[in-house]
Scaffold this motif. Structure first.
Motif, short mmCIF file in Angstrom:
data_model
loop_
_atom_site.label_atom_id
_atom_site.label_comp_id
_atom_site.label_asym_id
_atom_site.label_seq_id
_atom_site.Cartn_x
_atom_site.Cartn_y
_atom_site.Cartn_z
N THR A 186 0.81 -1.23 0.00
CA THR A 186 0.00 0.00 0.00
C THR A 186 0.84 1.27 0.00
O THR A 186 0.28 2.37 -0.08
CB THR A 186 -0.91 0.05 1.25
N LEU A 187 2.17 1.14 0.12
CA LEU A 187 3.00 2.36 0.16
C LEU A 187 3.32 2.81 -1.27
O LEU A 187 4.47 2.90 -1.67
CB LEU A 187 4.28 2.10 0.96
N VAL A 188 2.26 3.04 -2.02
CA VAL A 188 2.40 3.41 -3.43
C VAL A 188 1.70 4.74 -3.68
O VAL A 188 0.71 5.07 -3.01
CB VAL A 188 1.81 2.31 -4.35
N LEU A 189 2.21 5.49 -4.62
CA LEU A 189 1.66 6.82 -4.89
C LEU A 189 0.19 6.75 -5.28
O LEU A 189 -0.60 7.65 -4.95
CB LEU A 189 2.49 7.51 -5.98
N ASP A 190 -0.20 5.66 -5.95
CA ASP A 190 -1.60 5.52 -6.38
C ASP A 190 -2.58 5.41 -5.22
O ASP A 190 -3.78 5.59 -5.41
CB ASP A 190 -1.76 4.26 -7.25
N ALA A 191 -2.10 5.08 -4.02
CA ALA A 191 -3.00 4.94 -2.86
C ALA A 191 -3.20 6.27 -2.14
O ALA A 191 -3.89 6.34 -1.12
CB ALA A 191 -2.47 3.88 -1.90
N LEU A 192 -2.57 7.32 -2.66
CA LEU A 192 -2.71 8.66 -2.05
C LEU A 192 -3.45 9.60 -2.99
O LEU A 192 -3.24 9.57 -4.21
CB LEU A 192 -1.33 9.25 -1.75
N LYS A 193 -4.28 10.45 -2.41
CA LYS A 193 -4.92 11.51 -3.19
C LYS A 193 -3.85 12.54 -3.58
O LYS A 193 -2.81 12.63 -2.92
CB LYS A 193 -5.97 12.21 -2.33
N PRO A 194 -4.11 13.35 -4.61
CA PRO A 194 -3.15 14.40 -4.94
C PRO A 194 -2.95 15.34 -3.76
O PRO A 194 -3.84 15.48 -2.91
CB PRO A 194 -3.81 15.14 -6.11
N GLY A 195 -1.77 15.96 -3.69
CA GLY A 195 -1.48 16.89 -2.59
C GLY A 195 -0.30 17.75 -2.95
O GLY A 195 0.20 17.72 -4.08
N LYS A 196 0.16 18.53 -1.96
CA LYS A 196 1.27 19.45 -2.20
C LYS A 196 2.59 18.88 -1.70
O LYS A 196 3.60 18.94 -2.35
CB LYS A 196 0.92 20.74 -1.44
N ARG A 197 2.52 18.30 -0.47
CA ARG A 197 3.72 17.76 0.16
C ARG A 197 3.56 16.26 0.41
O ARG A 197 2.49 15.84 0.87
CB ARG A 197 3.96 18.43 1.52
#
Ligand code: A2P
Length: 277
Positions: free
Chosen positions: A117-128
Motif C-alpha cells: 500500500t505504500l504506493v503513490l496511487d493509494a494517495l490523493k493528490p497533494g502538495k507535500r
C-alpha cells in the motif's frame, strides 16, 4: 535480465520454482552489525510499483524441504535494472541469521507477486509528500523517493528517517549527495527533496521520536512550514516502521484530520509494517 540458474548449485524442485524466481546476489553492503543492504538480479517478467514489497528467501538448506521467506520492501524504484533491499540482522532470526552472510553470486529466492500500500496511487493528490520511516522502514521510501513520479505528483518530498543511533542512518550519503547526481531524479531532488534524519539515543542535529517532534510542532518549524500541524488538503503521508510506531503515528495523523487510504480507495495517508525478524 532473465532468471539465472547457477549450474553447480543443487537443483531446486519444481514447486519452488513455480512460486519463486531464483536470482543472483550482485552486491552486499553492511552498514552496522545489525543492518545491511543487498541487490539481486531482476527477472524481466517482474513488474512492481515503487514502494511495494515482495517475498525474499534462501533456497532450502540440506535436509530442509521448505524455504524460509519474509516480506521485504523493494528499495530500488520500479524501473530499476536491479532489485535492492535493506535488512536487519537478527542473530537467531530464521532468515536473517543466514541472509546476512550472502555474497555476490549466491542464489536468492524472489516471490513472483509484489504488493503493498505504500504506493503513490493509494494517495490523493497533494502538495507535500511526507515519507516517515523508522529503522529498515526507510526501504520503501528509497524506492518512492527515487521515482520521478513522486516529484511529478508533489511539490515537495520529505524523506524522514528515524533511528536510535547515528550509525543506523543508512543511505544518509544518498539523501545528502548521491541522489542529486541521479540522471533521472537529480534535478527534481535538488529542487523538491528534503531529508530529515532524527536520532533518539545520541546527540544529533534532529533528536527525538517523530511522534514527539510532530506533537511539539518542532518538525514543522524545522521544515520551515507555516502551520504546526498536518494539513488534510495539502499533506500526504506514508508510514513504515515497527507496529507501535505506525499505530502511534496513524493515531496522531488522524487527529490532524487525515484519512487512511488504500489501493482500492486512495486517501491522505498509508502505512505498512516494516519487515521484522
Ligand atoms: P526510541 O529510541 O525512543 O525507542 P526501533 O528500532 O525500536 O524500531 O526504533 C526505531 C526508531 O523509532 C527509534 O528512534 C525509536 O525511538 C523510534 N520509535 C520506536 N517506537 C516508536 C513509537 N511508538 N513512536 C515513535 N517512535 C518510535
Amino acid at each position: 535480465m532473465t532468471d539465472t540458474a547457477v549450474t553447480d548449485a543443487p537443483a531446486l524442485d519444481a514447486k519452488l520454482l513455480a512460486a519463486y524466481h531464483v536470482e543472483t546476489v550482485l552486491w552486499v553492503k553492511h552498514w552496522t552489525d545489525q543492518l545491511f543492504s543487498f541487490a539481486i538480479t531482476r527477472p524481466a517478467s517482474l513488474r512492481f510499483r515503487s514502494g511495494e514489497f515482495v517475498m525474499i528467501g534462501l533456497p532450502p538448506a540440506e535436509g530442509e524441504t521448505r524455504p524460509v521467506v519474509r516480506a521485504y520492501s523493494v528499495a530500488s524504484p520500479g524501473f530499476a535494472d536491479d532489485l535492492e533491499f535493506l535488512s536487519i540482522k537478527v542473530q537467531d532470526g530464521p532468515l536473517t541469521s543466514r541472509l546476512q552472510h550472502i555474497q555476490p553470486g549466491d542464489r536468492v529466492l524472489l516471490g513472483k507477486k509484489p504488493t503493498g500500500t505504500l504506493v503513490l496511487d493509494a494517495l490523493k493528490p497533494g502538495k507535500r509528500l511526507f515519507l516517515f520511516g523508522t529503522g529498515t522502514g526507510l526501504a520503501p521510501f528509497l524506492s518512492v523517493a527515487r521515482d520521478p513520479d513522486a516529484y511529478a505528483r508533489f511539490g515537495q518530498v520529505i524523506v524522514a528517517h528515524g533511528v536510535r543511533e547515528i550509525a543506523e542512518l543508512a543511505y544518509r550519503d544518498l539523501f545528502t549527495a548521491g541522489i542529486f547526481e541521479d540522471p533521472l531524479v537529480g534535478e527534481e531532488a535538488k529542487a523538491q527533496l528534503v531529508y530529515y534524519p532524527t536520532v533518539t539515543r545520541e546527540a544529533f542535529v534532529h533528536q527525538g521520536r517523530f511522534t514527539d517532534l510532530i506533537a511539539s510542532g518542532q518538525l514543522f518549524r524545522d521544515l520551515g512550514l507555516a502551520e504546526e500541524k498536518f494539513n488534510p488538503v495539502e499533506d500526504r503521508i506514508m508510514l513504515c516502521g515497527s507496529m507501535p510506531f505506525i499505530k502511534d503515528m496513524a493515531a496522531l495523523i488522524e487527529s490532524h484530520g487525515l484519512k487512511e487510504g488504500s489501493n482500492a480507495e486512495p486517501g491522505d495517508f498509508v502505512l505498512e509494517r516494516a519487515f521484522v525478524g
